[in-house]
Design an enzyme around this catalytic site. Structure first.
Site, PDB file in Angstrom:
ATOM      1  N   HIS A  26       1.573   4.461  -2.840  1.00 17.30           N
ATOM      2  CA  HIS A  26       1.704   5.922  -2.732  1.00 17.30           C
ATOM      3  C   HIS A  26       2.953   6.415  -3.451  1.00 17.30           C
ATOM      4  O   HIS A  26       2.950   7.495  -4.059  1.00 17.30           O
ATOM      5  CB  HIS A  26       1.757   6.331  -1.257  1.00 17.30           C
ATOM      6  CG  HIS A  26       0.440   6.263  -0.558  1.00 17.30           C
ATOM      7  ND1 HIS A  26      -0.704   6.844  -1.063  1.00 17.30           N
ATOM      8  CD2 HIS A  26       0.079   5.693   0.626  1.00 17.30           C
ATOM      9  CE1 HIS A  26      -1.711   6.634  -0.235  1.00 17.30           C
ATOM     10  NE2 HIS A  26      -1.259   5.931   0.798  1.00 17.30           N
TER      11      HIS A  26
ATOM     12  N   HIS B  47       0.835  -1.205   0.000  1.00 21.70           N
ATOM     13  CA  HIS B  47       0.000   0.000   0.000  1.00 21.70           C
ATOM     14  C   HIS B  47       0.872   1.258   0.000  1.00 21.70           C
ATOM     15  O   HIS B  47       0.619   2.195  -0.760  1.00 21.70           O
ATOM     16  CB  HIS B  47      -0.913  -0.008   1.216  1.00 21.70           C
ATOM     17  CG  HIS B  47      -1.739   1.232   1.366  1.00 21.70           C
ATOM     18  ND1 HIS B  47      -2.982   1.369   0.779  1.00 21.70           N
ATOM     19  CD2 HIS B  47      -1.504   2.401   2.021  1.00 21.70           C
ATOM     20  CE1 HIS B  47      -3.473   2.563   1.079  1.00 21.70           C
ATOM     21  NE2 HIS B  47      -2.593   3.214   1.831  1.00 21.70           N
ATOM     22  N   GLU B  48       1.890   1.276   0.860  1.00 17.58           N
ATOM     23  CA  GLU B  48       2.776   2.450   0.908  1.00 17.58           C
ATOM     24  C   GLU B  48       3.554   2.605  -0.395  1.00 17.58           C
ATOM     25  O   GLU B  48       3.793   3.723  -0.854  1.00 17.58           O
ATOM     26  CB  GLU B  48       3.736   2.330   2.101  1.00 17.58           C
ATOM     27  CG  GLU B  48       3.056   2.318   3.458  1.00 17.58           C
ATOM     28  CD  GLU B  48       2.084   3.475   3.648  1.00 17.58           C
ATOM     29  OE1 GLU B  48       2.372   4.598   3.151  1.00 17.58           O
ATOM     30  OE2 GLU B  48       1.025   3.266   4.275  1.00 17.58           O
TER      31      GLU B  48
ATOM     32  N   HIS C  10       3.064   9.085  -6.547  1.00 19.43           N
ATOM     33  CA  HIS C  10       3.915  10.276  -6.566  1.00 19.43           C
ATOM     34  C   HIS C  10       4.763  10.312  -7.831  1.00 19.43           C
ATOM     35  O   HIS C  10       4.932  11.373  -8.458  1.00 19.43           O
ATOM     36  CB  HIS C  10       4.804  10.294  -5.326  1.00 19.43           C
ATOM     37  CG  HIS C  10       5.623  11.536  -5.180  1.00 19.43           C
ATOM     38  ND1 HIS C  10       6.935  11.613  -5.587  1.00 19.43           N
ATOM     39  CD2 HIS C  10       5.316  12.757  -4.679  1.00 19.43           C
ATOM     40  CE1 HIS C  10       7.404  12.820  -5.336  1.00 19.43           C
ATOM     41  NE2 HIS C  10       6.443  13.539  -4.791  1.00 19.43           N
TER      42      HIS C  10
END
Length: 237
Positions: A107, A103-104, A111
């Site tokens: 991100h 999940h991270e 980005h």
């Protein structure tokens, strides 16, 4: 000004509803994470190892993986380009840890690809931080003042709190998209078997509920503000 008999404020029910929603969502994510944190993934790789592999597969080599203390304190810091994985994720081989780590990384990929909702959320951060700290003080001061300044301060406080609500709403597609990316990566890369991927998805779905709960709570708070100040703002219009 608004008064209620025996100091009873019926709009406080909205606050209580928001608290209950947030508590229920928090309990759900904790219980789900706890359940699947005891399920070891078939490859025996840790959350940190999975994160490194995912980023390399995405062609991202300028983001570091670091350990941070705590449980479920995982986050990506785009300013320093660091994915910080909590103690419960970094060295864990559970399917829950891999889901959170992926999940991270979602991100990070957002980005890198300039995902629009993420950019909007980033632009709203300073306004939301400013609004969360000053909205209520401005409204309270405005309620004790008279004239046009009272209306100005109340309306300013409400607009600032509305910015906080907007931030919460924009956060929803960002988090949902990161989880969707995570699941696609975990399945396509073979890091998790299909059953393990379904278990990881349950963890991410439970975590997503906490963001929905926060947004709902913020909306209820805004509704309460509008109800409490409606008469006062109307008197000064």
């Amino acid at each position: 000004m608004f008064y209620y008999p025996f100091y009873f404020d019926p709009t406080y029910i909205l606050v209580l509803v928001g608290v209950v929603i947030c508590m229920a969502a928090s309990a759900r994510v904790n219980s789900t994470y706890s359940r699947y944190s005891r399920v070891r993934n078939h490859a025996g790789i840790t959350g940190a190892m999975a994160a490194e592999q995912i980023l390399r597969q995405a062609g991202i080599y300028d983001v570091r993986i670091e350990r941070v203390s705590g449980k479920l304190t995982d986050h990506f810091d785009p300013r320093t380009k660091v994915v910080r994985l909590s103690d419960s994720t970094y060295g864990s081989t559970s399917v829950a840890a891999l889901g959170v780590a992926a999940h991270e990384c979602g991100h990070v990929i957002q980005h890198a690809t300039h995902y629009v909702p993420l950019s909007i959320r980033g632009a709203l951060v300073p306004v939301a931080n400013f609004g969360s700290g000053l909205s209520w003080p401005l409204i309270i001061i405005g309620l004790f003042m008279g004239g046009e300044m009272s209306s100005f301060l109340i309306n300013l406080g409400i607009w600032l709190f509305a910015a906080v609500v907007l931030f919460q709403l924009v956060t929803l597609p960002v988090e949902f998209n990161a989880s969707s990316r995570a699941m696609r990566i975990l399945r396509s890369s073979g890091l998790l078997y299909e059953e393990e991927a379904r278990q990881a998805k349950r963890v991410l779905s439970a975590a997503a509920l906490t963001y929905v709960a926060s947004a709902a709570s913020a909306i209820l708070q805004l509704l309460r503000l509008l109800i409490l100040t409606g008469g006062r703002r109307g008197d000064n219009d």
